[in-house]
Design a protein around this motif. Structure first.
Motif, PDB file in Angstrom:
ATOM      1  N   LYS A   1      -3.181   3.711  -5.696  1.00  0.00           N
ATOM      2  CA  LYS A   1      -1.974   4.594  -5.513  1.00  0.00           C
ATOM      3  C   LYS A   1      -2.436   5.791  -4.581  1.00  0.00           C
ATOM      4  CE  LYS A   1      -0.587   3.750 -10.181  1.00  0.00           C
ATOM      5  NZ  LYS A   1      -0.066   4.156 -11.444  1.00  0.00           N
TER       6      LYS A   1
ATOM      7  N   THR B   1       4.098  -1.865   6.014  1.00  0.00           N
ATOM      8  CA  THR B   1       3.984  -3.026   5.480  1.00  0.00           C
ATOM      9  C   THR B   1       2.781  -3.108   4.342  1.00  0.00           C
ATOM     10  OG1 THR B   1       2.449  -4.127   7.022  1.00  0.00           O
ATOM     11  CG2 THR B   1       4.836  -4.498   7.274  1.00  0.00           C
ATOM     12  N   ASP B   2       2.002  -1.772   4.679  1.00  0.00           N
ATOM     13  CA  ASP B   2       0.923  -1.615   3.736  1.00  0.00           C
ATOM     14  C   ASP B   2       1.191  -0.973   2.489  1.00  0.00           C
ATOM     15  OD1 ASP B   2      -1.103  -2.731   5.578  1.00  0.00           O
ATOM     16  OD2 ASP B   2      -0.881  -0.881   6.789  1.00  0.00           O
TER      17      ASP B   2
ATOM     18  N   ASP C   1       2.787   6.404  -5.177  1.00  0.00           N
ATOM     19  CA  ASP C   1       3.288   4.992  -4.761  1.00  0.00           C
ATOM     20  C   ASP C   1       1.858   4.285  -4.628  1.00  0.00           C
ATOM     21  OD1 ASP C   1       5.948   5.705  -4.758  1.00  0.00           O
ATOM     22  OD2 ASP C   1       5.908   6.243  -2.609  1.00  0.00           O
ATOM     23  N   LEU C   2       2.317   2.932  -4.572  1.00  0.00           N
ATOM     24  CA  LEU C   2       1.379   1.814  -4.689  1.00  0.00           C
ATOM     25  C   LEU C   2       0.699   1.736  -3.133  1.00  0.00           C
ATOM     26  CD1 LEU C   2       2.924  -1.001  -6.961  1.00  0.00           C
ATOM     27  CD2 LEU C   2       1.013   0.793  -7.414  1.00  0.00           C
ATOM     28  N   ILE C   3      -0.397   1.132  -2.905  1.00  0.00           N
ATOM     29  CA  ILE C   3      -1.091   0.923  -1.695  1.00  0.00           C
ATOM     30  C   ILE C   3      -2.439   0.084  -2.073  1.00  0.00           C
ATOM     31  CG2 ILE C   3      -2.583   2.700  -1.679  1.00  0.00           C
ATOM     32  CD1 ILE C   3      -1.841   2.813   1.268  1.00  0.00           C
ATOM     33  N   GLU C   4      -2.849  -0.836  -1.174  1.00  0.00           N
ATOM     34  CA  GLU C   4      -3.994  -1.586  -1.568  1.00  0.00           C
ATOM     35  C   GLU C   4      -5.252  -0.696  -1.233  1.00  0.00           C
ATOM     36  OE1 GLU C   4      -3.827  -4.805  -2.215  1.00  0.00           O
ATOM     37  OE2 GLU C   4      -1.998  -5.392  -1.822  1.00  0.00           O
TER      38      GLU C   4
ATOM     39  N   GLY D   1       3.887   0.141  -1.016  1.00  0.00           N
ATOM     40  CA  GLY D   1       4.795  -0.551  -1.812  1.00  0.00           C
ATOM     41  C   GLY D   1       4.187  -1.550  -2.764  1.00  0.00           C
ATOM     42  N   HIS D   2       2.728  -1.866  -2.421  1.00  0.00           N
ATOM     43  CA  HIS D   2       2.201  -2.763  -3.300  1.00  0.00           C
ATOM     44  C   HIS D   2       0.564  -2.616  -3.347  1.00  0.00           C
ATOM     45  CE1 HIS D   2       0.644  -4.536   0.437  1.00  0.00           C
ATOM     46  NE2 HIS D   2       2.038  -4.482   0.945  1.00  0.00           N
ATOM     47  N   GLY D   3      -0.125  -3.167  -4.330  1.00  0.00           N
ATOM     48  CA  GLY D   3      -1.445  -3.102  -4.290  1.00  0.00           C
ATOM     49  C   GLY D   3      -1.874  -2.452  -5.556  1.00  0.00           C
ATOM     50  N   LYS D   4      -3.376  -2.368  -6.014  1.00  0.00           N
ATOM     51  CA  LYS D   4      -3.860  -1.852  -7.175  1.00  0.00           C
ATOM     52  C   LYS D   4      -4.409  -0.373  -6.870  1.00  0.00           C
ATOM     53  CE  LYS D   4      -5.657  -6.277  -8.629  1.00  0.00           C
ATOM     54  NZ  LYS D   4      -6.709  -7.061  -9.117  1.00  0.00           N
TER      55      LYS D   4
END
Length: 384
Positions: free
Chosen positions: A224, A216-217, A243-246, A219-222
């Motif tokens: 990489k 869940t961590d 890929d994206l991550i927080e 695929g999203h965030g500012k």
């Protein structure tokens, strides 16, 4: 289809026939079965159809490349094919080459989707002969236009073949030069060369990839992170394979000049592959199946990345992989590897030379991709 073609029903009733067995491949077209499978698959070919040169063959076996099965023309000599195939001949009033490229394209797929069935077997597409013969085909009235369309596509295919051969030769040359430059027994280029054996642990320090994360961590965030595939496939990391991550200040951040290693794989050949990160981005992390190595100022980072992908280092790296179904590598074992470090001048020469070779290889690859796009455009727009 039924108006411009006729089905071939000639059977190979002579069991002593010397006709070779053919097969229809989505990727390679019609080829000899023995060459394709490295052995003869068919045993009794009495009921096989006889296929002559310039006959077309529809193979109902579906694949990613041919979602409704491939239709290909036979450029080989007369052979025999499985009765599972639908074999037909285009009438003499038309240009064979026009239809060859028509069926390589996808303009006929919509009709198959609307009128066929995947059948009982999920790997085959079922369509009755009488339905298949209703396939609408739009043909230029003038034979000259049919020939012109064929010639345009044929020239594109010829260019692609030549480009492919050029890339093969370039890759062979590049590999030979690369192995020569990083061979410890090569003649030296510089009189002041003072090659010495150095343990990798003397050249820098290591750090771990992402930890404490779950699916869940991602695929999203500012921030990489550099993917495993990016490290695996590239001596110099691809800036686009991220890929994206927080943002997480507890994680180790990748810096310009770091060398990244794959630490786990299903095969020993893919363990310990090195990739240089030469970018100044912030908030960049590393996937958990890799670890990072931060060289000190005593070494040329680009040279070291190429050196760590050299044949002699890879052979030593294979021996360090441990496991059965999955192979793993310890940082300690990697740090204890010895590297033949030449003078600064030779490091600079070798790294710049290989970089130029890689630029040339990428240029040829881009040319090939442009030709493929042109071919796709023509197949979509030359046929109604």
């Amino acid at each position: 289809m039924g108006e411009i073609s006729e089905k071939i029903t000639q059977k190979n009733n002579n069991s002593c026939s010397q006709f070779p067995v053919l097969t229809n491949s989505a990727e390679y077209g019609i080829v000899y079965q023995k060459d394709f499978f490295d052995k003869n698959i068919a045993i009794n070919t009495d009921n096989y159809y006889v296929v002559h040169t310039e006959d077309f063959v529809y193979n109902p076996r579906i694949s990613k490349q041919a979602p409704y099965g491939p239709i290909r023309v036979n450029h080989l000599k007369t052979g025999v094919m499985s009765p599972l195939y639908y074999i037909f001949k285009i009438k003499d009033d038309f240009n064979i080459g026009f239809f060859e490229f028509l069926f390589i394209g996808n303009k006929w797929h919509k009709f198959m989707y609307q009128n066929g069935d995947s059948g009982a077997r999920s790997d085959r597409y079922a369509i009755k002969d009488k339905v298949f013969n209703k396939l609408p085909i739009y043909i230029p009235q003038k034979i000259e236009e049919q020939k012109l369309i064929f010639e345009i596509n044929h020239k594109i295919n010829s260019l692609l073949y030549l480009q492919h051969r050029k890339m093969e030769l370039e890759n062979q040359t590049s590999k030979a030069i690369y192995n020569y430059l990083f061979d410890k027994n090569k003649p030296f280029y510089f009189k002041d060369n003072k090659t010495k054996k150095v343990f990798l642990k003397e050249l820098g320090t290591t750090y771990s990839g992402l930890s404490g994360k779950n699916k869940t961590d991602f695929g999203h965030g500012k921030a990489k992170y550099i993917t495993y595939l990016n490290v695996n496939k590239n001596t110099i990391a691809n800036h686009n394979l991220l890929d994206l991550i927080e943002i997480d200040k507890k994680q180790n951040e990748v810096l310009n000049g770091d060398i990244l290693f794959t630490i786990s794989s299903e095969t020993p050949e893919e363990v310990g592959l090195a990739s240089l990160w030469p970018y100044d981005d912030t908030n960049i992390y590393l996937n958990s199946f890799c670890f990072g190595f931060r060289p000190n100022s005593k070494i040329n980072n680009l040279w070291l990345a190429y050196e760590l992908r050299s044949l002699k280092i890879r052979k030593n790296m294979y021996k360090l992989a441990q496991g059965i179904s999955r192979y793993n590598l310890s940082k300690k074992s990697v740090l204890n590897l010895q590297v033949d470090v030449p003078s600064d001048a030779e490091q600079n020469f070798d790294s710049k030379f290989v970089k130029l070779i890689n630029i040339q290889t990428k240029f040829l690859s881009n040319e090939r991709n442009e030709l493929l796009l042109l071919k796709k455009f023509l197949l979509q727009n030359l046929f109604i």
